[in-house]
Scaffold this active site. Structure first.
Site, PDB file in Angstrom:
ATOM      1  N   ASP A 129       0.860  -1.184   0.000  1.00 20.38           N
ATOM      2  CA  ASP A 129       0.000   0.000   0.000  1.00 20.38           C
ATOM      3  C   ASP A 129       0.894   1.230   0.000  1.00 20.38           C
ATOM      4  OD1 ASP A 129      -2.354  -1.467   0.078  1.00 20.38           O
ATOM      5  OD2 ASP A 129      -2.502  -1.423   2.255  1.00 20.38           O
ATOM      6  N   ASP A 148      -7.110  -1.723  -4.014  1.00 13.38           N
ATOM      7  CA  ASP A 148      -8.084  -1.454  -2.952  1.00 13.38           C
ATOM      8  C   ASP A 148      -9.221  -0.568  -3.458  1.00 13.38           C
ATOM      9  OD1 ASP A 148      -6.454  -2.905  -1.227  1.00 13.38           O
ATOM     10  OD2 ASP A 148      -5.489  -1.122  -0.415  1.00 13.38           O
TER      11      ASP A 148
END
Length: 168
Positions: A129, A148
């Site tokens: 991320d 995501d």
């Protein structure tokens, strides 16, 4: 008649896989670019347009927002299995009760994002991320990635455009 229906189903699944492929490639390319080429993995933080957009390295061993995080190999493989199970469920759903075009696109987004995060878990042991967005004096501690966003948008799209048979 059966042949026409089969061709229609193949076209619908082609749309799902095309969208999934695009999401998957964009997700993986952005991760390669930001994490490795821009070297976020060692720099840890790159101000892009602070505070609105910052690249912040975060290895997510759990699900969204680090929930169920654990660096144990069992956790990793359980989360990979769950993601693959969700992908299979969505594919079966699309074959049995295909939604309209927006629902198919949403399914592709969800599948492409899930596959992107599965590849991360297999390759790195965690999901890479890096997107961090804050605004208006609120400091967001969480990071996320393109996969995501696609998973969230795809799931929302499947709720909003579920398909189903129209009443006569």
């Amino acid at each position: 008649m059966e042949r026409v229906e089969k061709q229609r189903q193949q076209g619908m699944l082609r749309l799902v896989w095309t969208v999934a492929g695009i999401i998957f490639v964009v997700d993986q390319l952005t991760k390669i670019w930001v994490v490795h080429i821009m070297d976020l993995v060692t720099r840890l933080n790159i101000d892009v347009f602070p505070p609105y957009l910052t690249f912040r390295m975060a290895w997510n061993y759990g699900i969204n927002f680090g929930l169920l995080a654990g660096e144990a190999p069992a956790t990793r493989w359980i989360l990979i299995s769950v993601a693959l199970g969700i992908i299979l469920f969505v594919l079966v759903w699309m074959r049995r009760d295909p939604p309209g075009r927006y629902g198919l696109i949403s399914a592709g987004m969800l599948i492409g994002g899930a596959l992107g995060n599965v590849v991360d878990r297999v390759a790195y042991g965690a999901v890479a991320d890096f997107l961090n967005m804050s605004c208006c004096g609120i400091n967001n501690p969480f990071a996320f990635n393109i996969a995501d966003i696609a998973i969230f948008a795809g799931a929302l799209g499947l709720v909003l455009f579920p398909g189903g048979k129209k009443p006569a």
